[in-house]
Design a protein around this motif. Structure first.
Motif, PDB file in Angstrom:
ATOM      1  N   GLU A 124      66.729  66.191  61.514  1.00 42.46           N
ATOM      2  CA  GLU A 124      67.648  66.903  60.621  1.00 42.46           C
ATOM      3  C   GLU A 124      69.042  66.262  60.638  1.00 42.46           C
ATOM      4  O   GLU A 124      69.720  66.218  59.605  1.00 42.46           O
ATOM      5  CB  GLU A 124      67.740  68.383  61.006  1.00 42.46           C
ATOM      6  N   ALA A 125      69.460  65.757  61.797  1.00 41.50           N
ATOM      7  CA  ALA A 125      70.787  65.152  61.904  1.00 41.50           C
ATOM      8  C   ALA A 125      70.855  63.795  61.210  1.00 41.50           C
ATOM      9  O   ALA A 125      71.890  63.421  60.652  1.00 41.50           O
ATOM     10  CB  ALA A 125      71.191  65.015  63.368  1.00 41.50           C
ATOM     11  N   GLY A 130      71.751  67.808  58.287  1.00 37.65           N
ATOM     12  CA  GLY A 130      72.934  67.434  59.054  1.00 37.65           C
ATOM     13  C   GLY A 130      73.344  65.986  58.860  1.00 37.65           C
ATOM     14  O   GLY A 130      74.217  65.478  59.574  1.00 37.65           O
ATOM     15  N   ARG A 131      72.723  65.324  57.892  1.00 42.10           N
ATOM     16  CA  ARG A 131      72.989  63.905  57.670  1.00 42.10           C
ATOM     17  C   ARG A 131      74.484  63.653  57.430  1.00 42.10           C
ATOM     18  O   ARG A 131      75.134  64.371  56.692  1.00 42.10           O
ATOM     19  CB  ARG A 131      72.177  63.423  56.457  1.00 42.10           C
ATOM     20  N   ALA A 133      76.930  64.188  59.340  1.00 43.80           N
ATOM     21  CA  ALA A 133      77.867  65.121  59.963  1.00 43.80           C
ATOM     22  C   ALA A 133      78.424  64.594  61.285  1.00 43.80           C
ATOM     23  O   ALA A 133      79.495  65.000  61.717  1.00 43.80           O
ATOM     24  CB  ALA A 133      77.198  66.475  60.202  1.00 43.80           C
ATOM     25  N   GLY A 134      77.683  63.714  61.955  1.00 42.62           N
ATOM     26  CA  GLY A 134      78.149  63.168  63.239  1.00 42.62           C
ATOM     27  C   GLY A 134      77.812  64.062  64.407  1.00 42.62           C
ATOM     28  O   GLY A 134      77.106  63.665  65.333  1.00 42.62           O
ATOM     29  N   HIS A 135      78.302  65.293  64.383  1.00 42.68           N
ATOM     30  CA  HIS A 135      78.051  66.262  65.452  1.00 42.68           C
ATOM     31  C   HIS A 135      77.283  67.443  64.867  1.00 42.68           C
ATOM     32  O   HIS A 135      77.804  68.172  64.020  1.00 42.68           O
ATOM     33  CB  HIS A 135      79.367  66.756  66.060  1.00 42.68           C
ATOM     34  N   VAL A 136      76.038  67.630  65.330  1.00 46.73           N
ATOM     35  CA  VAL A 136      75.148  68.639  64.748  1.00 46.73           C
ATOM     36  C   VAL A 136      74.524  69.484  65.854  1.00 46.73           C
ATOM     37  O   VAL A 136      74.103  68.960  66.888  1.00 46.73           O
ATOM     38  CB  VAL A 136      74.019  67.967  63.936  1.00 46.73           C
ATOM     39  N   LEU A 137      74.449  70.794  65.621  1.00 46.88           N
ATOM     40  CA  LEU A 137      73.665  71.678  66.476  1.00 46.88           C
ATOM     41  C   LEU A 137      72.515  72.197  65.627  1.00 46.88           C
ATOM     42  O   LEU A 137      72.724  72.885  64.628  1.00 46.88           O
ATOM     43  CB  LEU A 137      74.508  72.850  66.994  1.00 46.88           C
ATOM     44  N   PHE A 138      71.302  71.806  65.997  1.00 40.75           N
ATOM     45  CA  PHE A 138      70.102  72.266  65.299  1.00 40.75           C
ATOM     46  C   PHE A 138      69.526  73.427  66.094  1.00 40.75           C
ATOM     47  O   PHE A 138      69.276  73.302  67.297  1.00 40.75           O
ATOM     48  CB  PHE A 138      69.083  71.122  65.208  1.00 40.75           C
ATOM     49  N   VAL A 139      69.333  74.565  65.439  1.00 41.17           N
ATOM     50  CA  VAL A 139      68.820  75.759  66.109  1.00 41.17           C
ATOM     51  C   VAL A 139      67.522  76.183  65.425  1.00 41.17           C
ATOM     52  O   VAL A 139      67.516  76.505  64.232  1.00 41.17           O
ATOM     53  CB  VAL A 139      69.842  76.910  66.072  1.00 41.17           C
ATOM     54  N   ALA A 140      66.430  76.153  66.170  1.00 45.58           N
ATOM     55  CA  ALA A 140      65.123  76.551  65.646  1.00 45.58           C
ATOM     56  C   ALA A 140      64.848  77.985  66.071  1.00 45.58           C
ATOM     57  O   ALA A 140      64.836  78.301  67.268  1.00 45.58           O
ATOM     58  CB  ALA A 140      64.036  75.619  66.182  1.00 45.58           C
TER      59      ALA A 140
END
Length: 310
Positions: A124-125, A130-131, A133-140
């Motif tokens: 996703e990042a 989140g492409r 964005a540099g800093h991404v928090l992915f929450v599933a």
């Protein structure tokens, strides 16, 4: 440089099924399959199936005139990525399985083993919501809640392979018991399974989180209360995550994200209310769906291949 016929063998192993694919270095899937995990057969049988499927995919690639260059495998639970070991998984029954080395020996390809949520976050990042964005928090958010913190295209693993367990942030000290043994964890209050369980307790009838969301949107007071409680708890968890990681974008995936604006509108408002001096992150839905695990496993394998070729 990679040529146009090169592909990565990618597997995303879950407790019920395996999503499997041949993925080009640019992230395009050229072939996809699904297989049953059938975890009840025991971990040795599951490992055998994983290796058989991976070998079959590599053979499929060659038969189609493509060259398999690496293998990436994603599994749930605690994963020691440095050693390539599936340390523990309740869903699949793994205990200290050296899956990376087993696959490398079977396929003769550079192989990477990753955590399912971390590789989903990686995809996703780098390829999804989140492409750039540099800093991404992915929450599933599904049966449980887990996260991946991705910085400049690399997901943090942690000292013991257990980074990202945002579902076990304490949000309600007097709340319901969590599967980990402690009361009040985020996933005990705000996961899809927790929402359904809470509604059933209060209403006396079973319901899924999706049904609770629908009933809340239709104005049912009890469903509205349960949904609101979950959103408020989730906002508490995300505010904690933002205080720790200061990300540009929070990507929400998993089954609960299917609620769309019914989740994201109140969640954005609740998160905004909780932030003081912290910069407010962009809050978006995941873009890759259930392909994220396979794509992330492929990315991890390509990263490993690049390191080994230096």
């Amino acid at each position: 440089m990679t040529s146009g016929d090169e592909v990565v063998v990618a597997l995303d192993v879950g407790g019920t099924g395996m999503k499997c694919a041949l993925v080009r270095p640019d992230g395009a899937t050229v072939h996809a399959e699904r297989h049953a995990t059938d975890a009840a057969r025991g971990p040795e049988a599951v490992v055998g199936t994983i290796l058989d499927v991976a070998e079959g995919l590599a053979g499929k690639a060659r038969a189609d005139g493509r060259t398999p260059v690496a293998c990436g495998i994603a599994v749930p639970g605690v994963v020691d990525e440095a050693r390539g070991v599936a340390v523990w998984s309740a869903n699949v029954g793994f205990r200290d399985v050296p899956l990376r080395d087993l696959a490398r020996e079977r396929l003769g390809l550079p192989t990477a083993l990753g955590h399912d949520v971390r590789v989903g976050g990686l995809a996703e990042a780098r390829l999804g919501a989140g492409r750039d964005a540099g800093h991404v928090l992915f929450v599933a958010i599904g049966t449980g809640i887990a996260a991946a913190h991705v910085v400049d295209g690399s997901a943090a693993v942690g000292a013991h392979g257990a980074a990202g367990e945002i579902g076990h942030i304490l949000v309600r000290p007097d709340g319901p018991p969590c599967g980990c043994g402690r009361p009040g964890c985020l996933e005990a209050v705000a996961s899809a399974s927790a929402i359904g369980r809470r509604y059933a307790e209060l209403a006396g009838t079973p319901a899924t989180a999706a049904e609770v969301a629908d009933r809340a949107a239709d104005g049912e007071p009890l469903a509205g209360r349960v949904w609101r409680e979950a959103v408020e708890a989730l906002a508490d968890g995300l505010a904690t995550g933002q205080a720790l990681f200061d990300v540009a974008t929070i990507v929400i995936g998993g089954g609960l994200a299917q609620a769309g604006p019914r989740l994201f509108d109140p969640l954005r408002t609740a998160l905004h209310e909780r932030l003081t001096f912290h910069r407010e992150p962009r809050l978006v839905a995941a873009a890759l769906g259930d392909e994220a695990g396979c794509l992330g496993a492929a990315l991890l394998a390509l990263d490993t291949l690049a390191k080994e070729s230096r």
